[in-house]
Design a protein around this motif. Structure first.
Motif, PDB file in Angstrom:
ATOM      1  N   ASP A   1       0.856  -1.184   0.231  1.00 36.44           N
ATOM      2  CA  ASP A   1      -0.236  -0.100   0.045  1.00 36.44           C
ATOM      3  C   ASP A   1       1.129   1.080  -0.135  1.00 36.44           C
ATOM      4  O   ASP A   1       1.808   0.994   0.009  1.00 36.44           O
ATOM      5  N   GLU A   2       0.196   2.628   0.033  1.00 36.93           N
ATOM      6  CA  GLU A   2       0.922   4.182   0.134  1.00 36.93           C
ATOM      7  C   GLU A   2       2.046   3.800   1.098  1.00 36.93           C
ATOM      8  O   GLU A   2       2.858   5.041   1.160  1.00 36.93           O
ATOM      9  N   ASN A   3       2.269   2.678   2.515  1.00 35.17           N
ATOM     10  CA  ASN A   3       3.509   3.339   3.566  1.00 35.17           C
ATOM     11  C   ASN A   3       3.490   2.102   3.716  1.00 35.17           C
ATOM     12  O   ASN A   3       4.699   1.799   4.187  1.00 35.17           O
ATOM     13  N   GLY A   4       3.595   1.381   2.411  1.00 32.44           N
ATOM     14  CA  GLY A   4       4.782   0.012   1.992  1.00 32.44           C
ATOM     15  C   GLY A   4       4.573  -0.958   2.507  1.00 32.44           C
ATOM     16  O   GLY A   4       5.063  -2.088   2.788  1.00 32.44           O
ATOM     17  N   GLU A   5       3.002  -0.797   3.131  1.00 32.29           N
ATOM     18  CA  GLU A   5       2.893  -2.836   4.318  1.00 32.29           C
ATOM     19  C   GLU A   5       2.317  -3.695   3.037  1.00 32.29           C
ATOM     20  O   GLU A   5       1.831  -3.264   2.122  1.00 32.29           O
ATOM     21  N   ALA A   6       2.498  -4.828   2.926  1.00 31.31           N
ATOM     22  CA  ALA A   6       2.011  -5.942   2.081  1.00 31.31           C
ATOM     23  C   ALA A   6       0.590  -5.867   1.982  1.00 31.31           C
ATOM     24  O   ALA A   6       0.239  -5.519   2.319  1.00 31.31           O
ATOM     25  N   ALA A   7       0.357  -6.035   0.298  1.00 29.89           N
ATOM     26  CA  ALA A   7      -0.824  -5.712   0.180  1.00 29.89           C
ATOM     27  C   ALA A   7      -1.358  -6.826  -0.994  1.00 29.89           C
ATOM     28  O   ALA A   7      -2.276  -6.605  -1.497  1.00 29.89           O
TER      29      ALA A   7
ATOM     30  N   GLY B   1       3.801  -2.812 -17.259  1.00 32.36           N
ATOM     31  CA  GLY B   1       2.324  -1.918 -17.869  1.00 32.36           C
ATOM     32  C   GLY B   1       1.391  -1.870 -16.871  1.00 32.36           C
ATOM     33  O   GLY B   1       0.300  -1.506 -17.579  1.00 32.36           O
ATOM     34  N   ASN B   2       1.373  -2.384 -15.373  1.00 36.51           N
ATOM     35  CA  ASN B   2       0.293  -1.104 -15.028  1.00 36.51           C
ATOM     36  C   ASN B   2       0.664  -0.579 -13.475  1.00 36.51           C
ATOM     37  O   ASN B   2       0.568  -1.114 -12.235  1.00 36.51           O
ATOM     38  N   PRO B   3       0.681   0.794 -13.734  1.00 38.44           N
ATOM     39  CA  PRO B   3       1.237   1.588 -12.939  1.00 38.44           C
ATOM     40  C   PRO B   3       0.023   1.297 -11.521  1.00 38.44           C
ATOM     41  O   PRO B   3       0.047   2.301 -10.749  1.00 38.44           O
ATOM     42  N   GLU B   4      -0.998   0.786 -11.762  1.00 38.21           N
ATOM     43  CA  GLU B   4      -1.790   0.816 -10.701  1.00 38.21           C
ATOM     44  C   GLU B   4      -1.420  -0.353  -9.840  1.00 38.21           C
ATOM     45  O   GLU B   4      -1.983   0.244  -8.738  1.00 38.21           O
ATOM     46  N   LEU B   5      -1.447  -0.894  -9.962  1.00 31.07           N
ATOM     47  CA  LEU B   5      -0.261  -2.589  -8.938  1.00 31.07           C
ATOM     48  C   LEU B   5       1.200  -1.451  -8.938  1.00 31.07           C
ATOM     49  O   LEU B   5       2.276  -1.921  -8.838  1.00 31.07           O
ATOM     50  N   LEU B   6       0.947  -1.290  -7.053  1.00 31.85           N
ATOM     51  CA  LEU B   6       2.651  -0.717  -6.687  1.00 31.85           C
ATOM     52  C   LEU B   6       2.906  -1.810  -5.954  1.00 31.85           C
ATOM     53  O   LEU B   6       2.446  -2.374  -4.659  1.00 31.85           O
ATOM     54  N   HIS B   7       4.163  -2.426  -6.592  1.00 30.48           N
ATOM     55  CA  HIS B   7       4.946  -3.033  -6.042  1.00 30.48           C
ATOM     56  C   HIS B   7       6.185  -2.914  -5.783  1.00 30.48           C
ATOM     57  O   HIS B   7       6.711  -1.811  -4.839  1.00 30.48           O
ATOM     58  N   SER B   8       7.183  -3.625  -4.480  1.00 30.21           N
ATOM     59  CA  SER B   8       8.158  -2.970  -3.704  1.00 30.21           C
ATOM     60  C   SER B   8       9.291  -3.630  -4.351  1.00 30.21           C
ATOM     61  O   SER B   8       9.400  -4.662  -4.638  1.00 30.21           O
TER      62      SER B   8
ATOM     63  N   GLY C   1      12.114   5.404   2.317  1.00 29.92           N
ATOM     64  CA  GLY C   1      11.203   5.379   1.957  1.00 29.92           C
ATOM     65  C   GLY C   1      10.944   6.050   0.900  1.00 29.92           C
ATOM     66  O   GLY C   1      10.721   7.019   0.547  1.00 29.92           O
ATOM     67  N   TYR C   2      10.495   5.775  -0.584  1.00 31.58           N
ATOM     68  CA  TYR C   2       9.773   6.057  -1.446  1.00 31.58           C
ATOM     69  C   TYR C   2       8.627   5.794  -2.993  1.00 31.58           C
ATOM     70  O   TYR C   2       8.923   5.037  -2.751  1.00 31.58           O
ATOM     71  N   ILE C   3       8.068   6.166  -3.017  1.00 29.28           N
ATOM     72  CA  ILE C   3       7.004   5.739  -4.178  1.00 29.28           C
ATOM     73  C   ILE C   3       7.081   6.728  -5.650  1.00 29.28           C
ATOM     74  O   ILE C   3       7.878   7.578  -5.949  1.00 29.28           O
ATOM     75  N   TYR C   4       7.693   5.273  -6.338  1.00 24.88           N
ATOM     76  CA  TYR C   4       8.594   6.328  -7.789  1.00 24.88           C
ATOM     77  C   TYR C   4       6.992   5.862  -8.715  1.00 24.88           C
ATOM     78  O   TYR C   4       6.332   4.367  -8.798  1.00 24.88           O
ATOM     79  N   ARG C   5       7.412   6.406  -9.883  1.00 22.92           N
ATOM     80  CA  ARG C   5       5.630   6.009 -10.939  1.00 22.92           C
ATOM     81  C   ARG C   5       6.107   6.355 -11.968  1.00 22.92           C
ATOM     82  O   ARG C   5       6.210   7.930 -11.666  1.00 22.92           O
ATOM     83  N   ASP C   6       5.506   5.957 -12.967  1.00 25.60           N
ATOM     84  CA  ASP C   6       5.317   6.623 -14.379  1.00 25.60           C
ATOM     85  C   ASP C   6       4.370   5.997 -14.765  1.00 25.60           C
ATOM     86  O   ASP C   6       3.877   4.975 -14.782  1.00 25.60           O
ATOM     87  N   ASP C   7       4.530   5.643 -15.784  1.00 27.72           N
ATOM     88  CA  ASP C   7       3.285   5.129 -17.422  1.00 27.72           C
ATOM     89  C   ASP C   7       3.651   3.759 -17.143  1.00 27.72           C
ATOM     90  O   ASP C   7       3.043   3.103 -17.511  1.00 27.72           O
ATOM     91  N   PHE C   8       4.776   2.999 -16.804  1.00 27.04           N
ATOM     92  CA  PHE C   8       4.930   1.799 -16.953  1.00 27.04           C
ATOM     93  C   PHE C   8       5.126   0.877 -16.061  1.00 27.04           C
ATOM     94  O   PHE C   8       4.410  -0.241 -16.050  1.00 27.04           O
ATOM     95  N   GLU C   9       5.131   1.975 -14.397  1.00 26.60           N
ATOM     96  CA  GLU C   9       5.301   1.061 -12.901  1.00 26.60           C
ATOM     97  C   GLU C   9       4.656   1.504 -12.365  1.00 26.60           C
ATOM     98  O   GLU C   9       5.903   3.188 -12.210  1.00 26.60           O
ATOM     99  N   SER C  10       3.814   1.406 -10.935  1.00 29.37           N
ATOM    100  CA  SER C  10       4.321   2.297  -9.691  1.00 29.37           C
ATOM    101  C   SER C  10       5.703   1.394  -8.689  1.00 29.37           C
ATOM    102  O   SER C  10       4.869   0.061  -8.301  1.00 29.37           O
ATOM    103  N   GLU C  11       6.172   2.023  -8.288  1.00 29.88           N
ATOM    104  CA  GLU C  11       7.472   1.047  -7.303  1.00 29.88           C
ATOM    105  C   GLU C  11       7.727   1.962  -6.203  1.00 29.88           C
ATOM    106  O   GLU C  11       6.883   3.300  -5.663  1.00 29.88           O
ATOM    107  N   TYR C  12       7.277   1.358  -4.621  1.00 30.30           N
ATOM    108  CA  TYR C  12       7.549   1.826  -3.943  1.00 30.30           C
ATOM    109  C   TYR C  12       9.099   0.966  -3.160  1.00 30.30           C
ATOM    110  O   TYR C  12       9.560  -0.360  -3.033  1.00 30.30           O
ATOM    111  N   VAL C  13       9.971   2.409  -3.564  1.00 27.28           N
ATOM    112  CA  VAL C  13      11.223   2.116  -3.180  1.00 27.28           C
ATOM    113  C   VAL C  13      11.918   1.941  -1.579  1.00 27.28           C
ATOM    114  O   VAL C  13      12.165   3.459  -1.008  1.00 27.28           O
TER     115      VAL C  13
END
Length: 171
Positions: free
Chosen positions: A11-17, A27-34, A101-113
């Motif tokens: 989730d937006e706090n980096g907690e497992a979801a 290819g799906n920036p809606e899925l935030l992965h670590s 920690g921070y969130i990186y988003r682009d048109d390809f993916e979303s990552e919690y770094v």
């Protein structure tokens, strides 16, 4: 790396979801992965940058964070860090310190770094490159890195990391 490899969603706090495959996340920036990043410094304050393999789908040949990789489903952040560092550059990252920690988003993916740092010493072991992941790497001065920036030779994610490192007076 298989498209079926399972990643840890957060989730937006980096907690497992939950979990999703590489194919689903990329290819799906809606899925935030670590993911984990490591900044490897030497005793002189130079930062190790990897040159991404020319075989990579994204940003081939560009300079990037010392180590970066995905967190597998149900893997802890620390386990992923140790695994990725060993896989990519062959060193022991047991002394790494969590930075931020921070969130990186682009048109390809979303990552919690999850970002860590480590000062390299001989106790870490010799640096050995995984040619599937990188085509080389070295320790660079802040001036070298700034030159890479002006030449547009840095990945977008490292551009963000560079800003964070300079804000913290680490470069």
């Amino acid at each position: 790396m298989s498209d079926d490899e399972m990643f840890q969603l957060v989730d937006e706090n980096g907690e497992a979801a939950g979990t999703a495959s590489r194919r689903e996340c990329h290819g799906n920036p809606e899925l935030l992965h670590s993911v984990v990043h490591l900044h490897l410094f030497n005793a002189s304050g130079e930062l190790f940058l990897q040159r991404r393999s020319l075989c990579k789908k994204r940003y081939p040949g560009l300079m990037d964070t010392s180590v970066g990789g995905h967190i597998k489903a149900y893997e802890s952040v620390e386990e992923a860090l140790m695994r990725e560092v060993k896989e990519e550059i062959g060193v022991d990252a047991a002394g790494a310190k969590y930075m931020y920690g921070y969130i990186y988003r682009d048109d390809f993916e979303s990552e919690y770094v999850h970002t860590f740092m480590l000062v390299y010493s001989s106790a870490c072991g010799a640096i050995k490159f995984d040619s599937a992941e990188l085509s080389g790497g070295a320790f660079y001065t802040p001036q070298d890195i700034e030159k890479f920036r002006t030449q547009k030779k840095l990945t977008p994610t490292f551009e963000l990391e560079y800003k964070k490192l300079t804000e913290r007076n680490l470069l």
